[in-house]
Design a protein around this motif. Sequence first.
Motif, PDB file in Angstrom:
ATOM      1  N   GLY A  30     -62.896  15.381 -28.207  1.00 60.91           N
ATOM      2  CA  GLY A  30     -63.950  15.563 -27.326  1.00 60.91           C
ATOM      3  C   GLY A  30     -65.274  16.364 -27.791  1.00 60.91           C
ATOM      4  O   GLY A  30     -64.542  16.256 -28.808  1.00 60.91           O
ATOM      5  N   PRO A  31     -66.399  15.663 -27.301  1.00 59.96           N
ATOM      6  CA  PRO A  31     -67.328  16.372 -28.211  1.00 59.96           C
ATOM      7  C   PRO A  31     -67.739  17.735 -28.551  1.00 59.96           C
ATOM      8  O   PRO A  31     -68.228  18.234 -29.451  1.00 59.96           O
ATOM      9  N   ASN A  32     -66.507  18.499 -28.032  1.00 58.91           N
ATOM     10  CA  ASN A  32     -67.242  19.847 -28.051  1.00 58.91           C
ATOM     11  C   ASN A  32     -66.101  20.579 -29.295  1.00 58.91           C
ATOM     12  O   ASN A  32     -65.774  21.781 -29.499  1.00 58.91           O
ATOM     13  N   PHE A  40     -70.768  23.652 -23.104  1.00 59.19           N
ATOM     14  CA  PHE A  40     -71.444  23.099 -22.375  1.00 59.19           C
ATOM     15  C   PHE A  40     -72.168  21.723 -22.381  1.00 59.19           C
ATOM     16  O   PHE A  40     -72.584  20.839 -22.067  1.00 59.19           O
ATOM     17  N   THR A  41     -72.834  22.027 -23.964  1.00 61.88           N
ATOM     18  CA  THR A  41     -73.001  20.578 -24.426  1.00 61.88           C
ATOM     19  C   THR A  41     -72.307  19.337 -25.118  1.00 61.88           C
ATOM     20  O   THR A  41     -73.182  18.510 -24.283  1.00 61.88           O
ATOM     21  N   ALA A  42     -71.470  19.571 -24.644  1.00 61.09           N
ATOM     22  CA  ALA A  42     -69.793  18.643 -24.306  1.00 61.09           C
ATOM     23  C   ALA A  42     -70.749  17.806 -23.422  1.00 61.09           C
ATOM     24  O   ALA A  42     -70.144  17.033 -23.272  1.00 61.09           O
ATOM     25  N   GLY A  43     -70.846  19.050 -21.816  1.00 58.35           N
ATOM     26  CA  GLY A  43     -70.094  17.914 -20.834  1.00 58.35           C
ATOM     27  C   GLY A  43     -72.050  16.938 -20.395  1.00 58.35           C
ATOM     28  O   GLY A  43     -71.742  16.452 -19.961  1.00 58.35           O
ATOM     29  N   THR A  44     -72.680  17.890 -21.224  1.00 53.68           N
ATOM     30  CA  THR A  44     -74.053  17.215 -20.861  1.00 53.68           C
ATOM     31  C   THR A  44     -74.203  15.615 -21.574  1.00 53.68           C
ATOM     32  O   THR A  44     -74.522  14.897 -20.738  1.00 53.68           O
ATOM     33  N   LEU A  45     -73.354  15.542 -23.150  1.00 53.66           N
ATOM     34  CA  LEU A  45     -72.991  14.653 -23.803  1.00 53.66           C
ATOM     35  C   LEU A  45     -72.035  13.325 -23.054  1.00 53.66           C
ATOM     36  O   LEU A  45     -72.656  12.945 -22.799  1.00 53.66           O
ATOM     37  N   ILE A  50     -71.362  10.153 -23.902  1.00 56.49           N
ATOM     38  CA  ILE A  50     -70.959  10.291 -24.944  1.00 56.49           C
ATOM     39  C   ILE A  50     -69.756  10.701 -25.094  1.00 56.49           C
ATOM     40  O   ILE A  50     -69.752  12.858 -24.722  1.00 56.49           O
ATOM     41  N   LYS A  51     -68.698  10.571 -24.549  1.00 55.14           N
ATOM     42  CA  LYS A  51     -67.726  10.857 -24.326  1.00 55.14           C
ATOM     43  C   LYS A  51     -66.698  11.622 -25.660  1.00 55.14           C
ATOM     44  O   LYS A  51     -65.604  11.430 -25.450  1.00 55.14           O
ATOM     45  N   LYS A  76     -80.657  15.155 -25.854  1.00 56.87           N
ATOM     46  CA  LYS A  76     -79.516  14.907 -25.154  1.00 56.87           C
ATOM     47  C   LYS A  76     -78.871  16.493 -24.454  1.00 56.87           C
ATOM     48  O   LYS A  76     -77.408  16.751 -24.373  1.00 56.87           O
ATOM     49  N   ASP A  77     -79.953  17.143 -24.680  1.00 54.77           N
ATOM     50  CA  ASP A  77     -79.931  18.352 -24.340  1.00 54.77           C
ATOM     51  C   ASP A  77     -78.202  19.391 -25.097  1.00 54.77           C
ATOM     52  O   ASP A  77     -78.411  19.772 -25.017  1.00 54.77           O
ATOM     53  N   GLY A  78     -78.511  19.217 -26.151  1.00 55.37           N
ATOM     54  CA  GLY A  78     -77.229  19.846 -27.720  1.00 55.37           C
ATOM     55  C   GLY A  78     -78.264  21.159 -28.085  1.00 55.37           C
ATOM     56  O   GLY A  78     -78.824  21.376 -27.267  1.00 55.37           O
ATOM     57  N   PRO A  79     -77.145  21.554 -28.767  1.00 57.60           N
ATOM     58  CA  PRO A  79     -78.017  23.115 -29.047  1.00 57.60           C
ATOM     59  C   PRO A  79     -79.466  22.775 -29.876  1.00 57.60           C
ATOM     60  O   PRO A  79     -79.546  22.270 -30.638  1.00 57.60           O
ATOM     61  N   SER A  80     -80.627  23.770 -28.822  1.00 63.30           N
ATOM     62  CA  SER A  80     -81.489  24.322 -29.307  1.00 63.30           C
ATOM     63  C   SER A  80     -81.569  25.598 -30.581  1.00 63.30           C
ATOM     64  O   SER A  80     -82.036  25.434 -31.704  1.00 63.30           O
ATOM     65  N   ASN A  81     -80.772  26.131 -31.031  1.00 61.12           N
ATOM     66  CA  ASN A  81     -80.170  26.914 -31.629  1.00 61.12           C
ATOM     67  C   ASN A  81     -79.843  26.211 -32.735  1.00 61.12           C
ATOM     68  O   ASN A  81     -79.207  25.490 -33.633  1.00 61.12           O
ATOM     69  N   LYS A  82     -80.756  26.168 -34.320  1.00 61.86           N
ATOM     70  CA  LYS A  82     -81.059  26.149 -35.438  1.00 61.86           C
ATOM     71  C   LYS A  82     -79.223  26.172 -35.649  1.00 61.86           C
ATOM     72  O   LYS A  82     -79.016  25.367 -36.577  1.00 61.86           O
ATOM     73  N   GLU A  83     -79.101  26.998 -36.123  1.00 60.77           N
ATOM     74  CA  GLU A  83     -77.718  27.498 -36.294  1.00 60.77           C
ATOM     75  C   GLU A  83     -76.645  26.193 -36.744  1.00 60.77           C
ATOM     76  O   GLU A  83     -75.743  26.544 -37.135  1.00 60.77           O
ATOM     77  N   HIS A  84     -76.726  26.399 -35.128  1.00 64.09           N
ATOM     78  CA  HIS A  84     -76.062  25.199 -34.152  1.00 64.09           C
ATOM     79  C   HIS A  84     -76.129  23.700 -34.883  1.00 64.09           C
ATOM     80  O   HIS A  84     -75.209  23.186 -35.081  1.00 64.09           O
ATOM     81  N   GLN A  85     -77.220  23.638 -35.009  1.00 67.40           N
ATOM     82  CA  GLN A  85     -77.473  22.536 -35.582  1.00 67.40           C
ATOM     83  C   GLN A  85     -76.982  22.274 -36.740  1.00 67.40           C
ATOM     84  O   GLN A  85     -76.532  21.025 -37.190  1.00 67.40           O
ATOM     85  N   GLN A  86     -77.414  23.159 -37.824  1.00 66.25           N
ATOM     86  CA  GLN A  86     -76.849  23.629 -38.751  1.00 66.25           C
ATOM     87  C   GLN A  86     -75.063  22.865 -38.816  1.00 66.25           C
ATOM     88  O   GLN A  86     -74.522  22.384 -39.884  1.00 66.25           O
ATOM     89  N   ASP A  87     -74.664  23.780 -38.414  1.00 67.73           N
ATOM     90  CA  ASP A  87     -72.989  23.511 -38.198  1.00 67.73           C
ATOM     91  C   ASP A  87     -72.728  22.397 -37.998  1.00 67.73           C
ATOM     92  O   ASP A  87     -71.229  21.810 -38.236  1.00 67.73           O
ATOM     93  N   THR A  88     -73.074  21.622 -36.833  1.00 61.77           N
ATOM     94  CA  THR A  88     -72.887  20.273 -36.513  1.00 61.77           C
ATOM     95  C   THR A  88     -73.190  19.247 -37.826  1.00 61.77           C
ATOM     96  O   THR A  88     -72.315  18.348 -37.984  1.00 61.77           O
ATOM     97  N   CYS A  89     -74.291  19.632 -38.281  1.00 62.54           N
ATOM     98  CA  CYS A  89     -74.870  18.703 -39.325  1.00 62.54           C
ATOM     99  C   CYS A  89     -73.622  18.638 -40.907  1.00 62.54           C
ATOM    100  O   CYS A  89     -72.868  18.038 -41.491  1.00 62.54           O
ATOM    101  N   PHE A  90     -72.984  20.238 -40.751  1.00 60.07           N
ATOM    102  CA  PHE A  90     -72.236  20.433 -41.811  1.00 60.07           C
ATOM    103  C   PHE A  90     -71.378  19.662 -41.361  1.00 60.07           C
ATOM    104  O   PHE A  90     -70.411  19.431 -42.737  1.00 60.07           O
ATOM    105  N   ALA A  91     -70.626  20.448 -40.794  1.00 57.19           N
ATOM    106  CA  ALA A  91     -69.452  20.011 -40.381  1.00 57.19           C
ATOM    107  C   ALA A  91     -69.028  18.155 -39.701  1.00 57.19           C
ATOM    108  O   ALA A  91     -67.928  17.581 -41.089  1.00 57.19           O
TER     109      ALA A  91
END
Length: 105
Positions: A30-32, A40-45, A50-51, A76-91
């Motif tokens: 899952g997105p989470n 929360f963001t996964a639910g929105t996606l 975006i399942k 898509k109501d994804g993370p607005s926190n820059k650290e979380h955005q960077q975590d996503t891109c890094f992963a």
Amino acid sequence: MGPQHSKQTAQRAESEKHRKFLEEPMSDKGPNKVPGISDFTAGTLQEDGIKTAWRIYVQYREAENDSAFILWLTAKDGPSNKEHQQDTCFALEKYKEKYGKRRYP
């Protein structure tokens, strides 16, 4: 020439969620399960169609760069926190390095 994602993401520390994310191919995760993506963001996606984590990964691969991907994700109501955005891109970048162009699943 393909998308140009930031090498800055290669310098981030790996979290437990990150290590688990990279343990195996995405399959139907899952997105989470993507680091930086909360339940929360996964639910929105998921409400937006975006399942799976795979769909997020495909969008990352198609984005021209990290900024374009983050713009898509926050729209898509994804993370607005820059650290979380960077975590996503890094992963997602580390996933790409480990599994390359592996086809779904």
